[in-house]
Design an enzyme around this catalytic site. Sequence first.
Site, PDB file in Angstrom:
ATOM      1  N   CYS A  95       0.814  -1.220   0.000  1.00 23.06           N
ATOM      2  CA  CYS A  95       0.000   0.000   0.000  1.00 23.06           C
ATOM      3  C   CYS A  95       0.848   1.271   0.000  1.00 23.06           C
ATOM      4  O   CYS A  95       0.400   2.317  -0.424  1.00 23.06           O
ATOM      5  CB  CYS A  95      -0.922   0.047   1.217  1.00 23.06           C
ATOM      6  SG  CYS A  95      -1.656  -1.529   1.626  1.00 23.06           S
ATOM      7  N   HIS A 347      -8.811   2.959  -2.917  1.00 20.69           N
ATOM      8  CA  HIS A 347      -7.419   2.796  -2.486  1.00 20.69           C
ATOM      9  C   HIS A 347      -6.709   1.861  -3.468  1.00 20.69           C
ATOM     10  O   HIS A 347      -6.599   0.675  -3.232  1.00 20.69           O
ATOM     11  CB  HIS A 347      -7.433   2.229  -1.058  1.00 20.69           C
ATOM     12  CG  HIS A 347      -6.105   1.763  -0.537  1.00 20.69           C
ATOM     13  ND1 HIS A 347      -4.897   2.317  -0.931  1.00 20.69           N
ATOM     14  CD2 HIS A 347      -5.803   0.797   0.371  1.00 20.69           C
ATOM     15  CE1 HIS A 347      -3.908   1.682  -0.283  1.00 20.69           C
ATOM     16  NE2 HIS A 347      -4.434   0.764   0.504  1.00 20.69           N
ATOM     17  N   CYS A 378      -1.359   2.660   6.636  1.00 19.92           N
ATOM     18  CA  CYS A 378      -0.962   1.317   7.045  1.00 19.92           C
ATOM     19  C   CYS A 378      -0.542   0.552   5.791  1.00 19.92           C
ATOM     20  O   CYS A 378      -0.918   0.906   4.675  1.00 19.92           O
ATOM     21  CB  CYS A 378      -2.092   0.606   7.775  1.00 19.92           C
ATOM     22  SG  CYS A 378      -3.618   0.393   6.835  1.00 19.92           S
TER      23      CYS A 378
END
Length: 398
Positions: A95, A347, A378
Amino acid sequence: MADRAEVVFVDGVRTPFGRAGEKGMYWGTRADDLIVKAMIGLLERNPSLPKDRIDDVAIAATTQQGDQGLTLGRTAAILAGLPMSVPGYAIDRMCAGAMTATTTVAGAIAFGAYDVAIAGGVEHMGRHPMGLDADPNPRFLAEKLVSGDALNMGMTAERLHDRFPQLTKERSDRFGMRSQQKVAAAYEAGKIQPDLVPVALRSEQGYGLATQDEGLRPGTTMEGLATLKTPFRPHGRVTAGNASPLTDGATVSLLASNDAAKELGLGVKMRMVSFAFAGVAPEVMGIGPIPSTEKALRKAGLTIDDIGLFELNEAFAVQVLSLLDHFGIDDDDPRVNPWGGAIAVGHPLASSGVRLMIQLARHFEERPDVRYGLTAMCVGLGQGGSVIWENPHYKGKK
């Protein structure tokens, strides 16, 4: 050795984010075309930058295969029309891919090796679901190094609800609803559109143009959210309404030394103050930004009270709430995600870090009373990433 150079965020743009999968607007679009489109948009916005002065192109993707493989930074540089003399590379921190691309080139700029660099990320989660074709080492489970569901991000979010009973489903739902409302209000006020690069689309229905994020749900209500399924466990608390959807999209930024920006007549939207990454147990991945933020604050000689604006990636509402609780910040604090976040816009894993930066840069322009801002997220496999930025428009507290 000279003092380190000051690193500045010159500019950033992104494609609109699309819903992943066959019904999504980018189903017929290649991943590399998305990042190339964003890069061309960035270069067009900064015409005073001689293309041969770009020292490197760092582009992140989480699932590096197919049209998202082949050393993306280099292939995208060639496809975007940069001179053959400009090198590039690919990067993966799940991520936090684009965030790591920016901090990595920032380190090279601070060291004096680079003057100007491009950093960004792309994720086509429709074509490349997370972990597709990955082959996790059997020792992970055999030696109980990580829990069997540590790679299932939804399960890690449920674990945060377990660990912190005060993080209720109702708080998560309310946070998700507010995210939808704030994104809708930001679109209504024309805040998000200036940094979007339109993308031409082709589908069975014909040609189209992507000009805004797909799948926004401004009409979300608490009543509606209460009825959603909990896909990760029976009677769970994580739903599609309080988590980010699967998404396709690309983001890209231009970083430079302050001296090079001056020399080349480039604008300065933010100054990088510090950054940090940290690890936590993979099964509670969502708390990762807490230690990374503490580390970044320590490196900067600041405290959480110095941060006037927060852009936190809403992978899951519970994950943002765990950070807010830790630092004693209210769920509805106006400093946090003023234009909403990933629960509404999506995302696309490796590209989200730069989206946070693009929005923080815009907030800084509007808020000369704020000196410092934080972008944090995160990261899969139990990590967190945080970057602290300074507002070049800061005029002192009003």
